[in-house]
Design an enzyme around this catalytic site. Structure first.
Site, short mmCIF file in Angstrom:
data_model
loop_
_atom_site.label_atom_id
_atom_site.label_comp_id
_atom_site.label_asym_id
_atom_site.label_seq_id
_atom_site.Cartn_x
_atom_site.Cartn_y
_atom_site.Cartn_z
N GLU A 98 0.81 -1.22 0.00
CA GLU A 98 0.00 0.00 0.00
C GLU A 98 0.85 1.27 0.00
O GLU A 98 0.35 2.36 0.25
CB GLU A 98 -0.97 -0.01 1.18
CG GLU A 98 -2.12 -0.99 0.99
CD GLU A 98 -3.17 -0.92 2.08
OE1 GLU A 98 -4.27 -1.44 1.86
OE2 GLU A 98 -2.90 -0.35 3.17
N GLY A 133 -6.99 -18.35 4.47
CA GLY A 133 -8.23 -18.00 5.16
C GLY A 133 -8.47 -18.92 6.34
O GLY A 133 -7.56 -19.23 7.11
N ASP A 142 -3.79 -8.83 8.37
CA ASP A 142 -2.81 -7.96 9.02
C ASP A 142 -2.49 -8.45 10.42
O ASP A 142 -1.34 -8.39 10.87
CB ASP A 142 -3.34 -6.52 9.08
CG ASP A 142 -3.50 -5.91 7.71
OD1 ASP A 142 -2.74 -6.27 6.80
OD2 ASP A 142 -4.41 -5.06 7.54
N LYS A 154 -14.58 -9.36 16.66
CA LYS A 154 -15.04 -8.01 17.00
C LYS A 154 -15.05 -7.13 15.77
O LYS A 154 -14.35 -7.40 14.79
CB LYS A 154 -14.11 -7.39 18.06
CG LYS A 154 -14.07 -8.13 19.39
CD LYS A 154 -13.09 -7.46 20.34
CE LYS A 154 -12.96 -8.22 21.65
NZ LYS A 154 -11.96 -7.60 22.55
#
Length: 296
Positions: free
Chosen positions: A139, A212, A242, A275
């Site tokens: 990024e 995953g 991340d 969360k």
């Protein structure tokens, strides 16, 4: 040990929750809005810091309200921001996230992250030289990634390259990295002429493929090994990758074995999706320890 430098993006995540994604030209009602600090670089820095690593963040933010929020948040987690450059007249990076149907889709606007250049890296070189591991992601400008990996390699500094989002990187940069952590789509972009298995076998101990909920795969001793993930009911998958990278990096910096570090990363990633919000959901070292103890 346990000294990590993250060179990467700092964003604000603007997340919209809805039952489904709108089709082209369609307007639907959402169910909620969440604005929170993000960016792959900052996310990985926070993940490592919450797991008790000593973290320095290197990057760029704008001189706007979002930039101040990013800075305050990094300070909250005791992350060193001495080498985080404020760019006058520039907007901070943003990620626009739609959370629907049990998964997320994201549009990223680079903003100040596009200004992370060789000068920013050189300014932080004193800190980088002391790092047990340097983390970098896609990024920031790709040319800067090349500069980081090659300069660190020449100076004997270990680099974890998380090649996300997917991009075609120079093979020399890949050779210079110590660890590379793509998902299967990102791996195909890096090595388009090889199968996943062949690529891992040709890069034993370097390439770690995230799968995953299935866990992660890597090659060792001429074989491909899978470290299974943990089954949980997700609330928000944003930042799971991340979290894995920050946790894996922390474990490596603490001299854990490859399998131990990968299991630690998987556990942290599983906890993170329970969360809402990328950084808010990232677990502490005590939470990961308790989670692993229950499953031992």
């Amino acid at each position: 040990m346990n000294n990590i430098v993250v060179i990467g993006s700092c964003n604000m995540d603007i997340t919209v929750m809805a039952d489904k994604r709108p089709t082209a030209g369609e307007t639907i009602m959402g169910s909620g809005l969440n604005i929170s600090p993000g960016g792959k670089g900052a996310n990985q820095a926070v993940a490592a810091a919450k797991l008790m690593a000593q973290v320095t963040m290197v990057g760029c933010i704008g001189d706007d309200a979002y930039g101040r929020m990013v800075l305050d948040n990094l300070h909250k987690y005791n992350i060193n921001t001495d080498y985080l450059t404020v760019i006058e007249g520039e907007n901070s990076g943003t990620a626009h996230i739609t959370l629907a149907e049990g998964d997320n889709s994201i549009i990223v606007i680079a903003g100040a992250n596009a200004k992370v250049d060789e000068k920013v890296v050189d300014n932080a070189w004193d800190a980088i030289m002391k790092a047990d591991l340097v983390l970098v992601q896609n990024e920031i400008p790709l040319s800067t990634i090349g500069y980081i990996t090659e300069k660190c390699s020449k100076n004997g500094i270990k680099v974890l390259l998380n090649p996300a989002p997917a991009a075609d990187l120079d093979p020399a940069w890949l050779d210079a990295a110590t660890y590379i952590t793509p998902n299967e789509h990102e791996l195909a972009a890096l090595y388009p002429s090889q199968s996943t298995e062949a690529t891992m076998l040709a890069n034993e101990g370097k390439i770690i493929v995230t799968l995953g909920k299935e866990g992660v795969a890597y090659a060792q001793g001429g074989k491909v090994h899978t470290v299974p993930g943990f089954t949980v009911t997700p609330v928000d998958t944003t930042g799971a990758g991340d979290t894995f990278n920050g946790a894996f990096a922390t474990a490596v910096a603490n001299n854990k074995s490859m399998e131990e570090a990968l299991q630690y990363g998987n556990a942290a990633a599983a906890l993170s999706i329970l969360k809402l919000g990328a950084q808010e959901g990232m677990p502490t070292a005590d939470e990961v320890a308790a989670f692993l103890a229950k499953r031992s």
